[in-house]
Design a protein around this motif. Sequence first.
Motif, short mmCIF file in Angstrom:
data_model
loop_
_atom_site.label_atom_id
_atom_site.label_comp_id
_atom_site.label_asym_id
_atom_site.label_seq_id
_atom_site.Cartn_x
_atom_site.Cartn_y
_atom_site.Cartn_z
N ARG A 89 67.05 20.88 11.82
CA ARG A 89 66.70 22.00 10.93
C ARG A 89 67.94 22.73 10.41
N ILE A 90 69.10 22.47 11.01
CA ILE A 90 70.32 23.21 10.69
C ILE A 90 71.28 22.33 9.91
N GLY A 91 71.67 22.76 8.73
CA GLY A 91 72.69 22.07 7.96
C GLY A 91 74.00 22.84 8.02
N TYR A 92 74.99 22.27 8.70
CA TYR A 92 76.27 22.95 8.89
C TYR A 92 77.32 22.35 7.97
N VAL A 93 78.00 23.21 7.21
CA VAL A 93 79.04 22.77 6.29
C VAL A 93 80.37 23.39 6.73
N GLN A 159 84.67 19.16 -0.56
CA GLN A 159 83.79 20.23 -0.08
C GLN A 159 82.37 20.01 -0.57
N ARG A 160 82.23 19.52 -1.79
CA ARG A 160 80.90 19.23 -2.33
C ARG A 160 80.25 18.06 -1.57
N VAL A 161 81.06 17.10 -1.12
CA VAL A 161 80.53 16.01 -0.30
C VAL A 161 79.93 16.56 0.99
N LEU A 162 80.62 17.53 1.62
CA LEU A 162 80.11 18.12 2.85
C LEU A 162 78.79 18.86 2.61
N ILE A 163 78.70 19.53 1.47
CA ILE A 163 77.44 20.21 1.14
C ILE A 163 76.33 19.18 0.92
N ALA A 164 76.65 18.11 0.21
CA ALA A 164 75.65 17.06 0.00
C ALA A 164 75.25 16.42 1.33
N ARG A 165 76.21 16.27 2.23
CA ARG A 165 75.91 15.71 3.56
C ARG A 165 74.87 16.55 4.28
N ALA A 166 75.02 17.87 4.21
CA ALA A 166 74.04 18.76 4.82
C ALA A 166 72.70 18.68 4.09
N LEU A 167 72.73 18.64 2.76
CA LEU A 167 71.49 18.56 1.99
C LEU A 167 70.70 17.30 2.30
N ALA A 168 71.40 16.20 2.53
CA ALA A 168 70.73 14.92 2.77
C ALA A 168 69.89 14.94 4.04
N ASP A 172 66.13 23.23 6.88
CA ASP A 172 65.60 24.45 6.26
C ASP A 172 66.52 25.64 6.45
N THR A 173 67.69 25.41 7.09
CA THR A 173 68.65 26.47 7.35
C THR A 173 70.06 25.92 7.15
N ILE A 195 73.32 26.88 -4.11
CA ILE A 195 72.81 28.04 -3.38
C ILE A 195 71.61 28.64 -4.10
N ARG A 196 71.68 28.71 -5.42
CA ARG A 196 70.55 29.22 -6.19
C ARG A 196 69.30 28.38 -5.96
N SER A 197 69.47 27.06 -6.00
CA SER A 197 68.34 26.16 -5.80
C SER A 197 67.75 26.31 -4.40
N LEU A 198 68.62 26.42 -3.40
CA LEU A 198 68.14 26.59 -2.03
C LEU A 198 67.37 27.89 -1.88
N GLY A 199 67.87 28.97 -2.47
CA GLY A 199 67.19 30.25 -2.40
C GLY A 199 65.82 30.20 -3.05
N GLU A 200 65.72 29.50 -4.16
CA GLU A 200 64.44 29.38 -4.86
C GLU A 200 63.42 28.61 -4.04
N ARG A 201 63.90 27.73 -3.15
CA ARG A 201 63.00 26.96 -2.28
C ARG A 201 62.68 27.68 -0.99
N GLY A 202 63.24 28.88 -0.78
CA GLY A 202 62.96 29.62 0.44
C GLY A 202 63.77 29.18 1.63
N THR A 203 64.89 28.50 1.39
CA THR A 203 65.77 28.04 2.46
C THR A 203 66.64 29.20 2.96
N THR A 204 66.88 29.24 4.25
CA THR A 204 67.79 30.23 4.82
C THR A 204 69.23 29.76 4.60
N VAL A 205 70.08 30.65 4.09
CA VAL A 205 71.48 30.31 3.83
C VAL A 205 72.36 31.41 4.40
N VAL A 206 73.31 31.02 5.27
CA VAL A 206 74.29 31.94 5.82
C VAL A 206 75.67 31.42 5.42
#
Length: 267
Positions: A89-93, A159-168, A172-173, A195-206
């Motif tokens: 459930r946790i995507g760490y970047v 850095q974008r690869v790491l974000i995509a890695r978490a997205l894959a 939900d967080t 980040i905008r897309s994640l927020g629109e889907r109700g994902t938790t982002v820290v």
Amino acid sequence: MNVESTGAPDQRPAPPAFSVTDAVVAYERTPVLRGVTFDVPAGQTLAILGPNGSGKSTLMRAMLGITPLVSGHVEVHGTRLNRFRDWARIGYVPQRLSAGGGVPATVREVVASGQVARRRRFRRATPDDHSAVANALASVGLADHANDSVHELSGGQQQRVLIARALAGRPDTFVLDEPMAGVDSGSQQALADTIRSLGERGTTVVLVLHELGPLEPLIQRSLVLSEGRIAHDGHASSQGHDHIHPHAGEAPAPTTAVPDIEVPRRA
């Protein structure tokens, strides 16, 4: 008396994505976090801000169990951290990508490695898994680089690869450690769009940040640390300025490093 279930949906609110209570962390007996308490409601986009040495990265590590607490406790989705097991459930970047040796991995291979926590042992990737990888690459603007060696990319692209890695991994967080540091404007915009897309889907982002920058309109709440304590907790715009000066009153940063993500070797 037995009470039969009515079949009605559970109306109880979801527990906070993170709940931090009286968190204290010290390095070599020097306090870094001093009794920090706050919750992150599920679905919120939160920025943790502060100058170097304020404790913001230490707080992020403590929330994930990377750095142990001296006292206090953390809950993740309603479960004490030491008993939490649902890490899919946790995507760490993290801040950077490190080389793991061997033949350099492709961008697609690194992104696909983000699905490991979701799979049962030895299960092959499904069509849904492949689709999730493709969608993750497209979302950060790297679909055309899927077959490139990750080490041929710029720092912002890595850095974008790491974000995509978490997205894959379809968590939900998300927890991102200074994702804007040292990246080009194109990568900053790609991150903001994600980040905008994640927020629109109700994902938790820290996000741990030095400053809000282009992310400011997307941040629902900012938590500012100073000398290991919460100096501000509220809407980002209520700070009175749009960023935290990273070197104001700077204290030496802790030497404990966040573990890098290892690049998988090719079979």
